[in-house]
Design an enzyme around this catalytic site. Structure first.
Site, short mmCIF file in Angstrom:
data_model
loop_
_atom_site.label_atom_id
_atom_site.label_comp_id
_atom_site.label_asym_id
_atom_site.label_seq_id
_atom_site.Cartn_x
_atom_site.Cartn_y
_atom_site.Cartn_z
N SER A 431 0.14 -5.31 6.59
CA SER A 431 -0.70 -6.50 6.78
C SER A 431 -2.05 -6.32 6.12
CB SER A 431 -0.96 -6.75 8.26
OG SER A 431 0.20 -6.68 8.99
N HIS A 452 4.74 -9.34 2.20
CA HIS A 452 4.18 -9.49 3.55
C HIS A 452 4.79 -10.68 4.25
CE1 HIS A 452 0.44 -10.26 6.24
NE2 HIS A 452 1.31 -9.51 6.85
N GLU A 464 3.75 -13.39 1.56
CA GLU A 464 2.73 -13.08 0.56
C GLU A 464 3.30 -11.98 -0.34
OE1 GLU A 464 -1.56 -13.92 2.66
OE2 GLU A 464 -0.64 -11.99 3.10
N ASN A 502 -4.88 -13.30 6.00
CA ASN A 502 -5.73 -12.59 6.96
C ASN A 502 -7.19 -12.57 6.51
OD1 ASN A 502 -3.88 -12.05 8.93
ND2 ASN A 502 -3.19 -10.13 8.00
P1 NAD Z 1 6.90 -1.75 15.20
O1 NAD Z 1 6.13 -0.71 15.88
O2 NAD Z 1 7.51 -2.85 16.02
O3 NAD Z 1 8.11 -1.09 14.38
C1 NAD Z 1 7.96 0.02 13.56
C2 NAD Z 1 9.30 0.73 13.49
O4 NAD Z 1 9.21 1.74 12.51
C3 NAD Z 1 9.69 1.41 14.80
O5 NAD Z 1 11.01 1.03 15.16
C4 NAD Z 1 9.60 2.88 14.47
O6 NAD Z 1 10.56 3.66 15.17
C5 NAD Z 1 9.89 2.87 12.99
N1 NAD Z 1 9.41 4.06 12.30
C6 NAD Z 1 8.26 4.73 12.48
N2 NAD Z 1 8.17 5.73 11.58
C7 NAD Z 1 9.28 5.68 10.83
C8 NAD Z 1 9.75 6.44 9.74
N3 NAD Z 1 9.03 7.43 9.24
N4 NAD Z 1 10.94 6.14 9.20
C9 NAD Z 1 11.67 5.11 9.70
N5 NAD Z 1 11.26 4.34 10.72
C10 NAD Z 1 10.07 4.62 11.27
O7 NAD Z 1 5.94 -2.34 14.07
P2 NAD Z 1 5.98 -3.77 13.41
O8 NAD Z 1 5.19 -4.74 14.25
O9 NAD Z 1 7.38 -4.12 13.05
O10 NAD Z 1 5.10 -3.54 12.11
C11 NAD Z 1 5.63 -2.91 10.97
C12 NAD Z 1 4.75 -3.22 9.75
O11 NAD Z 1 4.71 -4.65 9.58
C13 NAD Z 1 3.31 -2.78 9.91
O12 NAD Z 1 2.84 -2.36 8.65
C14 NAD Z 1 2.59 -4.06 10.33
O13 NAD Z 1 1.23 -4.07 9.99
C15 NAD Z 1 3.35 -5.07 9.55
N6 NAD Z 1 3.30 -6.44 10.09
C16 NAD Z 1 3.37 -6.66 11.42
C17 NAD Z 1 3.31 -7.96 11.91
C18 NAD Z 1 3.40 -8.23 13.38
O14 NAD Z 1 3.03 -9.33 13.81
N7 NAD Z 1 3.91 -7.30 14.17
C19 NAD Z 1 3.21 -9.03 11.02
C20 NAD Z 1 3.18 -8.78 9.65
C21 NAD Z 1 3.22 -7.48 9.19
#
Ligand code: NAD
Length: 712
Positions: A431, A452, A464, A502
């Site tokens: 993000s 994104h 994005e 953002n």
């Molecule tokens: P999350 O914590 O729900 O999920 C992350 C997952 O990655 C977990 O299941 C974890 O076990 C796994 N993980 C961690 N390390 C790992 C590795 N080395 N290899 C494989 N898997 C691994 O997080 P999320 O909310 O899904 O966010 C993920 C990304 O998306 C982040 O960069 C976040 O900024 C971005 N993002 C999030 C949102 C949101 O609203 N949550 C929106 C847009 C972008």
């Protein structure tokens, strides 16, 4: 050029009029086409020898897509007289069609939209093809208009008040089965049987004479009793007002046309419709909604900072690293749209949680009849999981969605070097973290790009696509094509802190917290935003996305733009106290037992610690304080060339944060208010800091959307 072909079928003779705009994929209704149709109608009016007329499209599976887009765009600038002329011309022609001296039957194969639907409603009968692409709709209210060529009156007489309100005020499209059930179509048959069934229908109704009785019936008042009348319209009005919150006048105007016309003879009712159509046609809200429609079209064709020689590569298999909130959503989005996807996470339990999330997306869709069990099965056959990254050796594109931690992400990229094929594209769903910087750890910086997605992935259309300094054109082209293939709207941008959405959103969110600290009431802050048209206020949004997430994203942006940022102090304090928003049960507000946010007395001490003032604020002042910094940031994004065109900014905010479509987008809002007026308003606040200083776009009084450009 000729748009219609007339021939006579020997049986009868029955006329067959085929509408086929040469060299175009779809048929639309332009003034030139309406003029040619008028001359056909004039000839047909003399043909008392004909037994009947069949009307069809010459394009299989494409009936009439509605108004010609250039002429729709011209409505934005049209004078009242021009609008009146256009409305009256359609009325006159379709009324003549409805009075032809023989029965008329429309054979509908494919989409029939807007004016196309009003044309077929002026015919005596409609037969639909069973082709799944066949849909009949009057979507005018979605662009701030009402069906103004007889649609509100003829549709209601064809299907009754209840269905007409859904179709006209709700813009709901009707498929062939429902069209027959509700009386909109006489029958639904395979496309290749349409002419035969239409011919047989004409033979039958001519023999029985029933077409005359039908025609007579449709020209009468509908004859609703006072009770039926009262019930139907009171319920509908309440529902529409609840949905449109007074910000979208067209559905209510359409309802008024139905209500005032329905118990009158058709000729009188049509005049009422014309008057009401004129009230909304060319209004600022309708102009903004039409602009949104055009911006959407433009984005669909957008090359996005690429020469046209850029070539999208074929994507047969996608890998997703991380099966959390976003990873599972991203994998599902691909599998649902036919792109095989494999999800990788650190453990089986995480993957099982991810699979639960993917299934829930389809289960929720099944519950609202938008998907079937078969869709679920097909999705599952395209989705696999693994704890080993070696499965990515098969992937053409790998999308990383692990936690927002730069060291963790770049470590993972280094580990992928020995696994990914040389031509595999690696994307990050980050993000906030710089794509250019992280590219250095990627196997091939030129094939590394930001992709994104927004939460929840299944419902948010925006993606994005962020070019790093070294990202190559083919990589961008491939990701743009992939995003479109899975039904998303990609907007290509250059790398910058916060990217587009953002970066523009966070100054607004931060200003909301500063206002709170200065004495504005939390409820007033949210109310000012929703009154402006936002789906929810900034305080409620912070609690929803999580205060920790809002804080870390805010830090990225305020550190990068330290010259003008004035970060609020309250957010960090709340996060430190474990008040992370809805996910922890409390943040600015707390969740009650029913899971609904309510004000929380425990919040007061936090606010006290951060109070800088205790002023009273009007809603107008709150609105200016929040939306002016948002606008200034939007102009900076454009001035810095982060995106190429103003419509990228407006569409990004419409799709990414639900900026109100009736305002056309933040830059359309600036055009509506006028840069001079914005500059005057900024002058009141500039003592608060550099964040209120007018940008070049404001001082030079830039017009972002010169009206003449509103054509395709
Ligand atoms: P999350 O914590 O729900 O999920 C992350 C997952 O990655 C977990 O299941 C974890 O076990 C796994 N993980 C961690 N390390 C790992 C590795 N080395 N290899 C494989 N898997 C691994 O997080 P999320 O909310 O899904 O966010 C993920 C990304 O998306 C982040 O960069 C976040 O900024 C971005 N993002 C999030 C949102 C949101 O609203 N949550 C929106 C847009 C972008």
């Amino acid at each position: 050029m000729s748009y219609f072909r007339f021939e006579e079928l020997l049986s009868g003779p029955i006329g067959l009029l085929t509408f086929d705009v040469p060299d175009k994929k779809v048929n639309t209704l332009s003034q030139a086409i309406m003029a040619e149709l008028t001359s056909h109608v004039a000839q047909l009016e003399q043909r008392t020898d004909l037994k009947g007329l069949l009307f069809r499209s010459g394009k299989p599976g494409q009936f009439i897509a509605g108004a010609d887009l250039n002429e729709l765009g011209a409505l934005i600038d049209a004078t009242r007289e021009q609008c009146q002329t256009a409305i009256a011309a359609g009325h006159e022609l379709f009324s003549r069609v409805s009075r032809l001296p023989f029965p008329t039957v429309a054979l509908v194969d494919g989409n029939s939209m807007g004016g196309g639907t009003e044309l077929i409603l002026s015919m005596d009968y409609r037969i639909a093809s069973t082709n799944p692409a066949t849909k009949i709709a009057l979507p005018e209210t979605k662009i701030g208009l009402i069906p103004g060529w007889g649609g509100t009156q003829r549709m209601t007489r064809a299907v009754g008040v209840h269905h007409a309100i859904e179709i006209i005020c709700g813009g709901e499209a009707v498929g062939p089965v429902k069209a027959v059930q509700i009386g909109l179509c006489f029958d639904a048959v395979p496309a290749d049987k349409l002419v035969d069934v239409g011919t047989a229908l004409i033979e039958r109704v001519v023999r029985s004479g029933e077409w005359k009785a039908e025609r007579q019936r449709h020209s009468q008042p509908l004859g609703l009793s006072a009770d039926e009348f009262q019930f139907a319209f009171a319920c509908a009005e309440g529902a529409i007002k609840g949905k449109t919150k007074g910000q979208y006048p067209a559905p209510l105007a359409a309802l008024r046309a139905i209500k005032e016309g329905i118990n009158k003879p058709l000729d009188e009712a049509l005049l009422i419709e014309q008057q009401i159509a004129l009230e909304v046609t060319g209004s600022p809200i309708s102009s903004n909604l039409i602009s949104v429609f055009f911006m959407n079209n433009a984005i669909g064709r957008d090359p996005g900072f690429m020469p046209t020689t850029a070539k999208a590569r074929d994507v047969k298999q996608v890998g997703v690293l991380g099966s959390g909130l976003m990873g599972a959503g991203i994998a599902t989005a691909h599998a649902r749209r036919g792109v095989p996807a494999v999800m990788v996470d650190v453990g089986k339990e995480r993957l099982a949680d991810g699979m639960k999330r993917t299934c829930k997306v389809i289960e929720d869709r099944i519950r609202i009849s938008r998907a079937t069990m078969q869709d679920m099965q097909e999705m599952l056959t395209r989705l696999s999981t693994s704890t080993s990254r070696s499965v990515f050796a098969e992937a053409d594109v790998v999308i990383e969605a692990i936690p927002e931690n730069e060291a963790m992400k770049t470590q993972a990229y280094s580990e992928l070097k020995s696994i990914l094929r040389d031509d595999t594209i690696l994307c990050s769903n980050t993000s906030t973290i710089s794509i250019t910087r992280m590219a250095e750890a990627a196997p091939h910086p030129e094939r590394f790009v930001g992709m994104h997605f927004f939460y929840p992935v299944d419902r948010m259309e925006l993606v994005e696509v962020i070019r790093g300094a070294k990202t190559d054109d083919d990589t961008v082209a491939t990701i743009v094509a992939l995003a479109k293939r899975i039904g998303k709207t990609p907007i290509v941008m250059k790398d910058c802190p916060g990217f587009l959405v953002n970066r523009v959103l966070l100054p607004y969110m931060n200003e909301a917290m500063l206002l709170l600290q200065e004495g504005a009431l939390m409820d007033d802050i949210d109310k000012a935003a929703t009154k402006f048209g936002m789906p929810m206020g900034p305080i409620m949004l912070s609690d929803l996305v999580g205060l920790d997430t809002a804080l870390s994203a805010g830090n990225v942006v305020s550190t990068a733009f330290a010259d003008r940022a004035k970060p609020s102090s309250i957010l960090a304090d709340l996060v430190k106290a474990g008040r992370l928003g809805n996910k922890s049960g409390s943040g600015f507000r707390k969740l009650n037992k029913k899971g609904k946010p309510e004000n929380d007395s425990d919040f007061a001490p936090f606010l006290e610690r951060h109070r800088t003032d205790s002023r009273q604020f009007t809603l107008d002042e709150i609105t200016d304080r929040m939306f002016l910094p948002m606008l200034l940031e939007a102009t900076r994004v454009l001035e810095e060339g982060i995106v190429a065109e103003p419509h990228h900014v407006d569409m990004g905010l419409l799709l990414g944060i639900g900026f109100p479509p009736f305002r056309g987008g933040i830059l359309h809002w600036c055009d509506t208010e006028g840069a001079s007026a914005i500059a005057d308003r900024l002058a009141k606040y500039v003592s608060l800091g550099k964040r209120f200083e007018p940008t070049d776009s404001i001082t030079t009084k830039r017009v972002f959307f010169p009206r003449a450009k509103n054509v395709v």
